[in-house]
Motif scaffolding. Structure first.
Motif, PDB file in Angstrom:
ATOM      1  N   MET A 243       0.827  -1.185   0.000  1.00 30.09           N
ATOM      2  CA  MET A 243       0.000   0.000   0.000  1.00 30.09           C
ATOM      3  C   MET A 243       0.874   1.253   0.000  1.00 30.09           C
ATOM      4  N   LEU A 244       0.453   2.223  -0.776  1.00 26.03           N
ATOM      5  CA  LEU A 244       1.131   3.510  -0.825  1.00 26.03           C
ATOM      6  C   LEU A 244       0.427   4.477   0.112  1.00 26.03           C
ATOM      7  N   ARG A 245       1.170   5.365   0.713  1.00 25.12           N
ATOM      8  CA  ARG A 245       0.593   6.339   1.650  1.00 25.12           C
ATOM      9  C   ARG A 245       0.379   7.682   0.984  1.00 25.12           C
ATOM     10  N   GLY A 246      -0.690   8.358   1.422  1.00 22.63           N
ATOM     11  CA  GLY A 246      -0.981   9.697   0.928  1.00 22.63           C
ATOM     12  C   GLY A 246      -1.885  10.429   1.897  1.00 22.63           C
ATOM     13  N   ILE A 247      -2.115  11.701   1.604  1.00 21.37           N
ATOM     14  CA  ILE A 247      -3.010  12.519   2.420  1.00 21.37           C
ATOM     15  C   ILE A 247      -3.916  13.318   1.496  1.00 21.37           C
ATOM     16  N   ASP A 248      -4.936  13.917   2.094  1.00 19.53           N
ATOM     17  CA  ASP A 248      -5.684  14.930   1.360  1.00 19.53           C
ATOM     18  C   ASP A 248      -5.760  16.174   2.222  1.00 19.53           C
ATOM     19  N   VAL A 249      -5.705  17.324   1.546  1.00 18.32           N
ATOM     20  CA  VAL A 249      -5.639  18.606   2.236  1.00 18.32           C
ATOM     21  C   VAL A 249      -6.651  19.581   1.637  1.00 18.32           C
ATOM     22  N   SER A 250      -7.000  20.573   2.433  1.00 15.92           N
ATOM     23  CA  SER A 250      -7.872  21.662   1.998  1.00 15.92           C
ATOM     24  C   SER A 250      -7.326  22.941   2.616  1.00 15.92           C
ATOM     25  N   SER A 251      -8.117  23.991   2.597  1.00 15.56           N
ATOM     26  CA  SER A 251      -7.649  25.262   3.160  1.00 15.56           C
ATOM     27  C   SER A 251      -7.431  25.183   4.667  1.00 15.56           C
ATOM     28  N   TYR A 252      -7.948  24.137   5.307  1.00 20.50           N
ATOM     29  CA  TYR A 252      -7.752  23.956   6.750  1.00 20.50           C
ATOM     30  C   TYR A 252      -6.338  23.491   7.094  1.00 20.50           C
ATOM     31  N   GLN A 253      -5.616  22.962   6.110  1.00 19.15           N
ATOM     32  CA  GLN A 253      -4.261  22.481   6.350  1.00 19.15           C
ATOM     33  C   GLN A 253      -3.235  23.478   5.805  1.00 19.15           C
ATOM     34  N   SER A 254      -2.028  23.327   6.270  1.00 17.87           N
ATOM     35  CA  SER A 254      -0.933  24.189   5.879  1.00 17.87           C
ATOM     36  C   SER A 254      -0.548  23.954   4.416  1.00 17.87           C
ATOM     37  N   SER A 255       0.033  24.966   3.819  1.00 10.69           N
ATOM     38  CA  SER A 255       0.584  24.819   2.467  1.00 10.69           C
ATOM     39  C   SER A 255       1.948  24.153   2.498  1.00 10.69           C
ATOM     40  N   SER A 256       2.501  23.975   3.684  1.00  9.59           N
ATOM     41  CA  SER A 256       3.797  23.316   3.822  1.00  9.59           C
ATOM     42  C   SER A 256       3.626  21.987   4.570  1.00  9.59           C
ATOM     43  N   TYR A 257       2.621  21.225   4.161  1.00  6.83           N
ATOM     44  CA  TYR A 257       2.346  19.934   4.785  1.00  6.83           C
ATOM     45  C   TYR A 257       3.542  18.989   4.613  1.00  6.83           C
ATOM     46  N   ASP A 258       3.662  18.057   5.536  1.00  9.11           N
ATOM     47  CA  ASP A 258       4.758  17.094   5.537  1.00  9.11           C
ATOM     48  C   ASP A 258       4.555  16.081   4.410  1.00  9.11           C
ATOM     49  N   THR A 259       5.558  15.902   3.572  1.00 11.62           N
ATOM     50  CA  THR A 259       5.461  14.969   2.449  1.00 11.62           C
ATOM     51  C   THR A 259       6.299  13.706   2.652  1.00 11.62           C
ATOM     52  N   ASP A 260       6.999  13.610   3.772  1.00 16.90           N
ATOM     53  CA  ASP A 260       7.859  12.447   4.020  1.00 16.90           C
ATOM     54  C   ASP A 260       7.052  11.151   3.984  1.00 16.90           C
ATOM     55  N   GLY A 261       7.510  10.202   3.183  1.00 12.51           N
ATOM     56  CA  GLY A 261       6.885   8.890   3.109  1.00 12.51           C
ATOM     57  C   GLY A 261       5.613   8.841   2.280  1.00 12.51           C
ATOM     58  N   LEU A 262       5.246   9.945   1.642  1.00 13.15           N
ATOM     59  CA  LEU A 262       4.013   9.978   0.853  1.00 13.15           C
ATOM     60  C   LEU A 262       4.287   9.713  -0.620  1.00 13.15           C
ATOM     61  N   SER A 263       3.293   9.124  -1.272  1.00 17.22           N
ATOM     62  CA  SER A 263       3.343   8.909  -2.712  1.00 17.22           C
ATOM     63  C   SER A 263       2.352   9.789  -3.455  1.00 17.22           C
ATOM     64  N   PHE A 264       1.312  10.269  -2.738  1.00 10.19           N
ATOM     65  CA  PHE A 264       0.279  11.064  -3.395  1.00 10.19           C
ATOM     66  C   PHE A 264      -0.363  12.041  -2.420  1.00 10.19           C
ATOM     67  N   VAL A 265      -0.999  13.052  -3.003  1.00 12.93           N
ATOM     68  CA  VAL A 265      -1.781  14.016  -2.231  1.00 12.93           C
ATOM     69  C   VAL A 265      -3.003  14.402  -3.064  1.00 12.93           C
ATOM     70  N   PHE A 266      -4.145  14.498  -2.408  1.00 13.39           N
ATOM     71  CA  PHE A 266      -5.346  15.055  -3.016  1.00 13.39           C
ATOM     72  C   PHE A 266      -5.580  16.422  -2.380  1.00 13.39           C
ATOM     73  N   ILE A 267      -5.866  17.417  -3.202  1.00 16.21           N
ATOM     74  CA  ILE A 267      -6.034  18.791  -2.751  1.00 16.21           C
ATOM     75  C   ILE A 267      -7.429  19.277  -3.130  1.00 16.21           C
ATOM     76  N   LYS A 268      -8.135  19.846  -2.147  1.00 19.61           N
ATOM     77  CA  LYS A 268      -9.439  20.412  -2.473  1.00 19.61           C
ATOM     78  C   LYS A 268      -9.218  21.596  -3.388  1.00 19.61           C
ATOM     79  N   ALA A 269      -9.909  21.578  -4.525  1.00 17.66           N
ATOM     80  CA  ALA A 269      -9.802  22.673  -5.487  1.00 17.66           C
ATOM     81  C   ALA A 269     -11.014  23.596  -5.386  1.00 17.66           C
ATOM     82  N   THR A 270     -12.209  23.006  -5.475  1.00 15.12           N
ATOM     83  CA  THR A 270     -13.415  23.816  -5.582  1.00 15.12           C
ATOM     84  C   THR A 270     -14.567  23.192  -4.816  1.00 15.12           C
TER      85      THR A 270
END
Length: 185
Positions: free
Chosen positions: A1-28
């Motif tokens: 399994m690959l690790r990832g996170i999802d973020v929106s305006s509630y999270q920092s723009s400098s989120y931790d990327t260590d050990g991640l393969s993907f990120v989903f970002i709220k756009a609209t």
């Protein structure tokens, strides 16, 4: 399994990327909201070499306009994944099953070279979904299950297994290059 996170305006723009393969970002969301951190959060993911996805929080009604708004605001780079977030709105309503299906199809029509997937929680999948249509893949939220073991019988690509301290996900791919190949596919 690959690790990832999802973020929106509630999270920092400098989120931790260590050990991640993907990120989903709220756009609209709906037809007027754009995540004010979208550009910075996207840059962070791309700079870290992650597969980047964008999601739209779906409201009932105006499906074509919402799809057009989403694709006009979400960055467009080869291999980006597009997702619809189908759940209850802050007002207590939700898009119908047929609206969810129409939105997915319209986004795919507007961005045919991108994977377009459905995000929903286990409750919606089991109690509101009647077509099992998830576009190019299902991103299922089930917090009562271990990572990579959502309590559904359907095939899935991504599993959001916790929101503590942020939304954490796993992807059902053998390696990062397999995920990237699928996303670019």
């Amino acid at each position: 399994m690959l690790r990832g996170i999802d973020v929106s305006s509630y999270q920092s723009s400098s989120y931790d990327t260590d050990g991640l393969s993907f990120v989903f970002i709220k756009a609209t969301e709906g037809r007027s909201y754009v995540n004010p951190k979208l550009a910075a959060q996207t840059k962070r993911g791309r700079d870290a070499g992650l597969v980047v996805g964008f999601y739209h929080f779906l409201w009932p009604g105006n499906l074509t306009e919402q799809a057009e708004y989403f694709v006009s605001q979400a960055p467009e780079t080869r291999g980006d994944i597009l997702a619809v977030d189908w759940e209850t709105t802050g007002g207590g309503s939700h898009a119908s099953n047929s609206e969810k299906d129409r939105f997915l199809r319209k986004v795919k029509e507007l961005r045919p070279d991108h994977k377009v997937i459905l995000y929903c929680n286990r409750h919606f999948w089991l109690n509101f979904d009647t077509t099992s249509y998830a576009g190019d893949g299902l991103w299922i939220a089930d917090y009562a299950a271990a990572a990579g073991e959502p309590r559904i019988k359907a095939d899935w690509r991504f599993h959001q297994y916790t929101d503590d301290p942020l939304d954490k996900n796993v992807a059902d791919f053998s390696c990062g290059s397999a995920l990237r190949e699928w996303a670019e596919g």
